[in-house]
Write a protein that holds these residues in place. Structure first.
Motif, PDB file in Angstrom:
ATOM      1  N   ARG A   1       0.827  -1.194   0.000  1.00 20.58           N
ATOM      2  CA  ARG A   1       0.000   0.000   0.000  1.00 20.58           C
ATOM      3  C   ARG A   1       0.870   1.255   0.000  1.00 20.58           C
ATOM      4  N   GLN A   2       0.266   2.312  -0.497  1.00 16.92           N
ATOM      5  CA  GLN A   2       0.971   3.590  -0.536  1.00 16.92           C
ATOM      6  C   GLN A   2      -0.017   4.703  -0.233  1.00 16.92           C
ATOM      7  N   ALA A   3       0.270   5.413   0.841  1.00 25.77           N
ATOM      8  CA  ALA A   3      -0.526   6.575   1.217  1.00 25.77           C
ATOM      9  C   ALA A   3       0.156   7.823   0.659  1.00 25.77           C
ATOM     10  N   PRO A   4      -0.595   8.891   0.464  1.00 25.81           N
ATOM     11  CA  PRO A   4      -0.002  10.128  -0.072  1.00 25.81           C
ATOM     12  C   PRO A   4       1.178  10.597   0.765  1.00 25.81           C
ATOM     13  N   GLY A   5       2.293  10.876   0.100  1.00 26.03           N
ATOM     14  CA  GLY A   5       3.481  11.343   0.784  1.00 26.03           C
ATOM     15  C   GLY A   5       4.313  10.258   1.437  1.00 26.03           C
ATOM     16  N   ASN A   6       3.852   9.031   1.353  1.00 27.12           N
ATOM     17  CA  ASN A   6       4.580   7.913   1.969  1.00 27.12           C
ATOM     18  C   ASN A   6       5.149   6.981   0.911  1.00 27.12           C
ATOM     19  N   GLN A   7       6.131   6.187   1.335  1.00 29.57           N
ATOM     20  CA  GLN A   7       6.649   5.154   0.445  1.00 29.57           C
ATOM     21  C   GLN A   7       5.697   3.965   0.425  1.00 29.57           C
ATOM     22  N   ARG A   8       5.769   3.212  -0.644  1.00 27.71           N
ATOM     23  CA  ARG A   8       4.994   1.988  -0.724  1.00 27.71           C
ATOM     24  C   ARG A   8       5.535   0.996   0.297  1.00 27.71           C
ATOM     25  N   GLU A   9       4.610   0.348   1.020  1.00 26.47           N
ATOM     26  CA  GLU A   9       5.035  -0.591   2.056  1.00 26.47           C
ATOM     27  C   GLU A   9       4.330  -1.935   1.905  1.00 26.47           C
ATOM     28  N   LEU A  10       5.028  -2.961   2.360  1.00 27.10           N
ATOM     29  CA  LEU A  10       4.466  -4.308   2.340  1.00 27.10           C
ATOM     30  C   LEU A  10       3.365  -4.406   3.382  1.00 27.10           C
ATOM     31  N   VAL A  11       2.244  -4.970   2.989  1.00 30.10           N
ATOM     32  CA  VAL A  11       1.146  -5.222   3.920  1.00 30.10           C
ATOM     33  C   VAL A  11       1.135  -6.697   4.305  1.00 30.10           C
ATOM     34  N   ALA A  12       1.142  -7.562   3.308  1.00 26.81           N
ATOM     35  CA  ALA A  12       1.111  -8.998   3.570  1.00 26.81           C
ATOM     36  C   ALA A  12       1.525  -9.739   2.308  1.00 26.81           C
ATOM     37  N   THR A  13       2.195 -10.882   2.514  1.00 25.54           N
ATOM     38  CA  THR A  13       2.538 -11.750   1.399  1.00 25.54           C
ATOM     39  C   THR A  13       2.181 -13.182   1.746  1.00 25.54           C
ATOM     40  N   ILE A  14       2.026 -13.998   0.711  1.00 27.54           N
ATOM     41  CA  ILE A  14       1.720 -15.404   0.907  1.00 27.54           C
ATOM     42  C   ILE A  14       2.354 -16.200  -0.221  1.00 27.54           C
ATOM     43  N   THR A  15       2.936 -17.331   0.131  1.00 34.65           N
ATOM     44  CA  THR A  15       3.495 -18.199  -0.896  1.00 34.65           C
ATOM     45  C   THR A  15       2.458 -19.247  -1.305  1.00 34.65           C
ATOM     46  N   SER A  16       2.757 -19.959  -2.367  1.00 30.48           N
ATOM     47  CA  SER A  16       1.831 -20.997  -2.832  1.00 30.48           C
ATOM     48  C   SER A  16       1.764 -22.163  -1.841  1.00 30.48           C
ATOM     49  N   LEU A  17       2.710 -22.198  -0.911  1.00 33.07           N
ATOM     50  CA  LEU A  17       2.689 -23.223   0.128  1.00 33.07           C
ATOM     51  C   LEU A  17       1.946 -22.747   1.371  1.00 33.07           C
ATOM     52  N   GLY A  18       1.501 -21.489   1.358  1.00 32.55           N
ATOM     53  CA  GLY A  18       0.705 -20.969   2.458  1.00 32.55           C
ATOM     54  C   GLY A  18       1.461 -20.199   3.513  1.00 32.55           C
TER      55      GLY A  18
ATOM     56  N   ASN B   1       3.355 -13.515   5.664  1.00 35.98           N
ATOM     57  CA  ASN B   1       4.141 -12.481   6.328  1.00 35.98           C
ATOM     58  C   ASN B   1       3.283 -11.226   6.378  1.00 35.98           C
ATOM     59  N   TYR B   2       3.306 -10.510   7.519  1.00 36.62           N
ATOM     60  CA  TYR B   2       2.445  -9.337   7.691  1.00 36.62           C
ATOM     61  C   TYR B   2       3.214  -8.140   8.213  1.00 36.62           C
ATOM     62  N   LEU B   3       2.763  -6.977   7.833  1.00 38.14           N
ATOM     63  CA  LEU B   3       3.186  -5.730   8.457  1.00 38.14           C
ATOM     64  C   LEU B   3       2.704  -5.759   9.906  1.00 38.14           C
ATOM     65  N   ASP B   4       3.555  -5.330  10.832  1.00 38.94           N
ATOM     66  CA  ASP B   4       3.191  -5.435  12.249  1.00 38.94           C
ATOM     67  C   ASP B   4       1.862  -4.755  12.569  1.00 38.94           C
ATOM     68  N   SER B   5       1.621  -3.610  11.978  1.00 39.90           N
ATOM     69  CA  SER B   5       0.433  -2.834  12.335  1.00 39.90           C
ATOM     70  C   SER B   5      -0.871  -3.455  11.855  1.00 39.90           C
ATOM     71  N   VAL B   6      -0.810  -4.471  10.993  1.00 42.99           N
ATOM     72  CA  VAL B   6      -2.032  -5.108  10.509  1.00 42.99           C
ATOM     73  C   VAL B   6      -2.229  -6.501  11.078  1.00 42.99           C
ATOM     74  N   LYS B   7      -1.246  -6.992  11.807  1.00 41.61           N
ATOM     75  CA  LYS B   7      -1.361  -8.330  12.390  1.00 41.61           C
ATOM     76  C   LYS B   7      -2.577  -8.399  13.313  1.00 41.61           C
ATOM     77  N   GLY B   8      -3.344  -9.470  13.163  1.00 42.87           N
ATOM     78  CA  GLY B   8      -4.549  -9.637  13.956  1.00 42.87           C
ATOM     79  C   GLY B   8      -5.776  -8.959  13.373  1.00 42.87           C
ATOM     80  N   ARG B   9      -5.574  -8.101  12.381  1.00 41.05           N
ATOM     81  CA  ARG B   9      -6.711  -7.413  11.746  1.00 41.05           C
ATOM     82  C   ARG B   9      -6.882  -7.832  10.282  1.00 41.05           C
ATOM     83  N   PHE B  10      -5.788  -8.056   9.588  1.00 39.64           N
ATOM     84  CA  PHE B  10      -5.828  -8.435   8.180  1.00 39.64           C
ATOM     85  C   PHE B  10      -5.450  -9.903   8.035  1.00 39.64           C
ATOM     86  N   THR B  11      -6.045 -10.551   7.046  1.00 41.97           N
ATOM     87  CA  THR B  11      -5.710 -11.932   6.731  1.00 41.97           C
ATOM     88  C   THR B  11      -5.525 -12.077   5.236  1.00 41.97           C
ATOM     89  N   ILE B  12      -4.380 -12.602   4.836  1.00 39.50           N
ATOM     90  CA  ILE B  12      -4.124 -12.868   3.428  1.00 39.50           C
ATOM     91  C   ILE B  12      -4.355 -14.343   3.165  1.00 39.50           C
TER      92      ILE B  12
END
Length: 111
Positions: free
Chosen positions: A35-52, A55-66
């Motif tokens: 994600r990228q907010a105005p004036g900010n750098q693009r940052e990783l939110v979450a990734t997932i491999t084909s094996l499941g 990886n999550y950004l700390d601030s979204v852990k427990g709230r977002f699910t990939i």
């Protein structure tokens, strides 16, 4: 040519939920959301491999699910308990021989 088609962004009140989807034109080992907010750098939110493996950004852990459906070459991001600071353009990314990006989808969280 690789294509990533995103959907699911929108406007939601704080505390609400949204689900993003991204369908790729091929199969990739790692897919993710950034994600990228105005004036900010693009940052990783979450990734997932084909094996499941995820990886999550700390601030979204427990709230977002990939998650992903390998048969459909689709990755999802379920976002709950959204906060105004989650407001950004969300991009899907697929990692293969190169990095491929979706066109982005706007997520706006009002307070």
């Amino acid at each position: 040519q690789v294509q990533l088609v995103e959907s699911g962004g929108g406007l939601v009140q704080a505390g609400g939920s949204l689900r993003l989807s991204c369908t790729a034109s091929g199969n990739f080992f790692t897919m993710g959301w950034y994600r990228q907010a105005p004036g900010n750098q693009r940052e990783l939110v979450a990734t997932i491999t084909s094996l499941g493996s995820t990886n999550y950004l700390d601030s979204v852990k427990g709230r977002f699910t990939i998650s992903r459906d390998n048969a459909k070459n689709t990755v999802y991001l379920q976002m709950n308990s959204l906060r105004p600071e989650d407001t950004a353009v969300y991009y899907c990314r697929a990692s293969g021989k190169a990095l491929y990006w979706g066109q982005g989808t706007q997520v706006t969280v009002s307070s």
